[in-house]
Write an enzyme that holds these catalytic residues in place. Structure first.
Site, PDB file in Angstrom:
ATOM      1  N   THR A  33       0.924  -1.271   0.238  1.00 12.79           N
ATOM      2  CA  THR A  33       0.004  -0.103  -0.096  1.00 12.79           C
ATOM      3  C   THR A  33       0.781   1.347  -0.106  1.00 12.79           C
ATOM      4  O   THR A  33       2.122   1.037  -0.201  1.00 12.79           O
ATOM      5  CB  THR A  33      -1.117  -0.121   1.202  1.00 12.79           C
ATOM      6  OG1 THR A  33      -1.906   1.105   1.099  1.00 12.79           O
ATOM      7  CG2 THR A  33      -0.309   0.172   2.513  1.00 12.79           C
ATOM      8  N   ASN A  34       0.551   2.417   0.204  1.00 11.45           N
ATOM      9  CA  ASN A  34       1.203   3.744   0.383  1.00 11.45           C
ATOM     10  C   ASN A  34       0.651   4.514   1.416  1.00 11.45           C
ATOM     11  O   ASN A  34      -0.509   4.461   1.866  1.00 11.45           O
ATOM     12  CB  ASN A  34       0.986   4.323  -1.132  1.00 11.45           C
ATOM     13  CG  ASN A  34      -0.191   4.533  -1.608  1.00 11.45           C
ATOM     14  OD1 ASN A  34      -0.876   5.675  -1.113  1.00 11.45           O
ATOM     15  ND2 ASN A  34      -0.724   3.721  -2.713  1.00 11.45           N
ATOM     16  N   SER A  35       1.237   5.693   1.425  1.00 16.07           N
ATOM     17  CA  SER A  35       0.912   6.670   2.684  1.00 16.07           C
ATOM     18  C   SER A  35      -0.393   7.542   2.367  1.00 16.07           C
ATOM     19  O   SER A  35      -0.403   8.454   3.296  1.00 16.07           O
ATOM     20  CB  SER A  35       2.046   7.429   3.172  1.00 16.07           C
ATOM     21  OG  SER A  35       2.708   8.150   2.096  1.00 16.07           O
ATOM     22  N   SER A  36      -0.809   7.227   1.155  1.00 14.16           N
ATOM     23  CA  SER A  36      -1.840   8.615   1.073  1.00 14.16           C
ATOM     24  C   SER A  36      -3.052   8.278   2.110  1.00 14.16           C
ATOM     25  O   SER A  36      -3.324   7.150   2.615  1.00 14.16           O
ATOM     26  CB  SER A  36      -2.752   7.874  -0.214  1.00 14.16           C
ATOM     27  OG  SER A  36      -4.119   8.524  -0.464  1.00 14.16           O
ATOM     28  N   ALA A 100      -4.329   7.347  -4.939  1.00 16.16           N
ATOM     29  CA  ALA A 100      -2.905   6.801  -5.014  1.00 16.16           C
ATOM     30  C   ALA A 100      -2.945   5.340  -5.418  1.00 16.16           C
ATOM     31  O   ALA A 100      -2.978   4.446  -4.539  1.00 16.16           O
ATOM     32  CB  ALA A 100      -2.306   7.050  -3.813  1.00 16.16           C
TER      33      ALA A 100
END
Ligand code: CTP
Ligand code: CA
Length: 222
Positions: A33-36, A100
């Site tokens: 995943t990512n930090s959005s 994102a």
């Protein structure tokens, strides 16, 4: 104060928005995943409701409540996000891709939890579909707005994405300025050129973006 006289610039319009990160499973307990944070997409959804639109918010996993008046569809992976977007798309006048979306996903999620061993391992990744490019390139495409968070050469990458995805409007920012935080500094790119907005809280930026997109929207079919 003057709520009575606020012009409802998106009255009668349907807007579909993606927000947040996606989560691409590796095994039952892990994923990519990512930090959005979803804050920008949720602020855009709120601004669209305030402007009088019917809003469907297709959201990846975030820690935010659904804004009042928004129909939220919660998804996890990019493939689920694409399905939910295309299910919501009929009748939409505007599509805004704020999510994102993970560019890659594991070729196959392991059925069971991966156990450690002393050896190094690797995960094969395959590209995810580009949801925004598919919507913008499809038949009867709505007015499409993209976002681009870059770590360098914002103008070059932003205009490049706007052209390659065939978007009338793209919102660019530098990752150091926006990702995950409460404020953002953005530049709007459209056919007329670039329009930098002053640094502000995400809800304020969202109002400006929605105002700008409403001004570019072709008249009619409300
Ligand atoms: N986007 C999308 N689906 C994807 C990837 C991106 O809908 N699979 C959308 C995003 O929501 C955003 C825009 O495309 O509105 C730009 O996303 P970004 O990640 O900045 O661009 P990419 O085209 O993925 O290029 P790169 O990550 O290599 O910079
Ligand atoms: Ca990407």
């Amino acid at each position: 104060v003057c709520a009575f006289f606020t012009p409802k610039r998106l009255a009668g319009r349907k807007v579909v928005i993606t927000a947040g990160p996606t989560f691409e499973a590796i095994d039952p307990v892990r994923g990519i995943t990512n930090s959005s944070s979803g804050k920008m997409g949720y602020a855009i959804a709120t601004a669209c409701v305030r402007a009088g639109a019917e809003v469907v918010l297709v959201s990846g996993p975030v820690m935010l409540p659904a804004p009042l008046g928004v129909r939220r569809v919660s998804v996890s992976s990019a493939l689920q996000m694409r399905d939910a977007v295309f299910a919501a798309l009929p009748g939409a006048d505007v599509f805004i891709g704020v999510a994102a979306v993970a560019d890659y996903r594991p070729v196959q999620a392991a059925e069971h939890k991966i156990k450690k061993s002393g050896a190094s391992i690797s995960i094969d990744l395959t590209p995810n579909p580009d949801i925004l490019a598919e919507v913008a390139g499809g038949p009867n495409a709505p007015f499409c707005v993209g976002f681009a968070a870059e770590s360098r050469d914002l103008d070059g990458y932003a205009e490049g994405k706007r052209r390659s995805k065939r978007l009338p409007l793209l919102v660019g920012n530098l990752v150091a300025d926006g990702l995950g935080g409460d404020d953002n500094t953005v530049i709007l790119y459209d056919d007329a050129g670039k329009h930098p907005l002053p640094r502000a809280a995400k809800p304020v930026i969202a109002e400006r973006i929605v105002e700008h997109l409403a001004s570019l929207l072709p008249a009619g079919a409300g």
